[in-house]
Write a protein that holds these residues in place. Sequence first.
Motif, PDB file in Angstrom:
ATOM      1  N   ARG A 143      25.566 -30.718 -35.166  1.00 61.44           N
ATOM      2  CA  ARG A 143      26.378 -31.750 -35.817  1.00 61.44           C
ATOM      3  C   ARG A 143      27.842 -31.321 -35.927  1.00 61.44           C
ATOM      4  O   ARG A 143      28.741 -32.157 -35.920  1.00 61.44           O
ATOM      5  N   ARG A 144      28.057 -30.013 -36.039  1.00 60.87           N
ATOM      6  CA  ARG A 144      29.429 -29.512 -36.161  1.00 60.87           C
ATOM      7  C   ARG A 144      30.151 -29.474 -34.831  1.00 60.87           C
ATOM      8  O   ARG A 144      31.320 -29.852 -34.737  1.00 60.87           O
TER       9      ARG A 144
ATOM     10  N   ARG B  41      24.035 -33.200 -43.100  1.00 59.75           N
ATOM     11  CA  ARG B  41      24.101 -31.764 -42.827  1.00 59.75           C
ATOM     12  C   ARG B  41      23.364 -31.039 -43.933  1.00 59.75           C
ATOM     13  O   ARG B  41      23.553 -31.333 -45.111  1.00 59.75           O
TER      14      ARG B  41
ATOM     15  N   VAL C 280      26.050 -25.830 -45.197  1.00 58.72           N
ATOM     16  CA  VAL C 280      27.329 -26.329 -45.694  1.00 58.72           C
ATOM     17  C   VAL C 280      27.379 -26.304 -47.218  1.00 58.72           C
ATOM     18  O   VAL C 280      26.346 -26.276 -47.891  1.00 58.72           O
TER      19      VAL C 280
ATOM     20  N   TYR D 117      31.328 -34.846 -36.786  1.00 53.57           N
ATOM     21  CA  TYR D 117      31.091 -33.807 -37.798  1.00 53.57           C
ATOM     22  C   TYR D 117      32.415 -33.314 -38.400  1.00 53.57           C
ATOM     23  O   TYR D 117      33.386 -33.124 -37.707  1.00 53.57           O
TER      24      TYR D 117
ATOM     25  N   ASP E 233      25.852 -36.549 -32.093  1.00 50.26           N
ATOM     26  CA  ASP E 233      24.542 -35.909 -32.079  1.00 50.26           C
ATOM     27  C   ASP E 233      23.694 -36.555 -30.989  1.00 50.26           C
ATOM     28  O   ASP E 233      23.547 -37.779 -30.958  1.00 50.26           O
TER      29      ASP E 233
ATOM     30  N   HIS F 285      20.369 -27.651 -36.248  1.00 48.37           N
ATOM     31  CA  HIS F 285      20.746 -29.054 -36.484  1.00 48.37           C
ATOM     32  C   HIS F 285      22.182 -29.132 -37.011  1.00 48.37           C
ATOM     33  O   HIS F 285      22.997 -29.917 -36.521  1.00 48.37           O
ATOM     34  N   ASN F 286      22.480 -28.318 -38.019  1.00 47.57           N
ATOM     35  CA  ASN F 286      23.837 -28.311 -38.571  1.00 47.57           C
ATOM     36  C   ASN F 286      24.863 -27.881 -37.529  1.00 47.57           C
ATOM     37  O   ASN F 286      25.965 -28.439 -37.453  1.00 47.57           O
TER      38      ASN F 286
ATOM     39  N   CYS G 265      20.380 -32.339 -48.068  1.00 43.77           N
ATOM     40  CA  CYS G 265      21.469 -32.595 -47.127  1.00 43.77           C
ATOM     41  C   CYS G 265      22.577 -33.384 -47.814  1.00 43.77           C
ATOM     42  O   CYS G 265      22.359 -34.047 -48.836  1.00 43.77           O
TER      43      CYS G 265
ATOM     44  N   ASN H 264      26.598 -36.624 -44.905  1.00 42.53           N
ATOM     45  CA  ASN H 264      26.782 -36.623 -43.459  1.00 42.53           C
ATOM     46  C   ASN H 264      25.571 -36.026 -42.729  1.00 42.53           C
ATOM     47  O   ASN H 264      25.679 -35.645 -41.567  1.00 42.53           O
TER      48      ASN H 264
END
Length: 302
Positions: free
Chosen positions: A243-244, A159, A98, A258, A249, A239-240, A154, A157
Amino acid sequence: MRNMNDLVMVSDDECKDQLRMDRSSFHKLCGLVKTIGGLKSSRNISVEEKVAMFLSILAHHTKNRCVKFRFKRSGQTVSKHFHHVLNYILRLQYLFLVTPQPVDETISDTRWGKFQGCLGALDGTYIDVHVPVTDKGQYRNRKGHCSVNVLGLCDMNMRFIYVLTGWEGSAADSRVLRDAIHWNNGLHVPRGNYYLCDNGYPNREVFFDTVQRCEISLDPSWYPIKTANKIIVACYLLHNYIRREMDVDPLEGSLDEYISTQSDEELVDEVEVIESLETTIEWNTWRDTVAHNMFNEWNLTI
């Protein structure tokens, strides 16, 4: 085929338990590696099965012989497609990492309100790996384990913005950070912004020393060190993605939904960035002032 149906067709709960994501997220990921990454089905195995084997290995640190039994494939097939999917996942990094947004006066989270201009937090973590006997000395960290020193950044949030892996466990955190900012395609921090960090890093404009720390640990990987580093990056990317795509999660039930962000393919040459890591008196003074004000506010709540 029945095994695949049980995994990704029957229940979200079962899919999350086995692959760490729900059915919708799984099929979207398969679509991404097909349409953007370029992964294709072979004569006897679909993209979905390839991705399912890959996620099963990552999710449970499963050995090849266990996966081949579950999916009724040869060990060679499992190994070949694991490495194929790994490389295709890495091709999607620009979609999953991100672009950070600095904290401003409109922030509603009081935990971040004191840090105007902050882009997020950074820290290093040791991830254990297996290396040849001749290399054990340089990979042995201060705890005596053979590991790589991974730098992760990160946003607020949780990310990931940037990940650098590959440094031996004996390398100091500040050395890894210095390497990150000196790559042309590495870590770039615009002047006026900064990241929170612990006292293992210099306190200066761009990196603000705090006492918070986040630690990640994994079982030692039995893959060669080059492959292990790829796997580490892939885990951060997935992981990202989770979360999106998922409202909650699976590992963090209390996380907020997310918020989608834009790609980070923007040119960094258009802004002035920090290129040195020397501690400054000005930032030491600001750190102490912020800490003092936060302590006084906390005292008023007692």
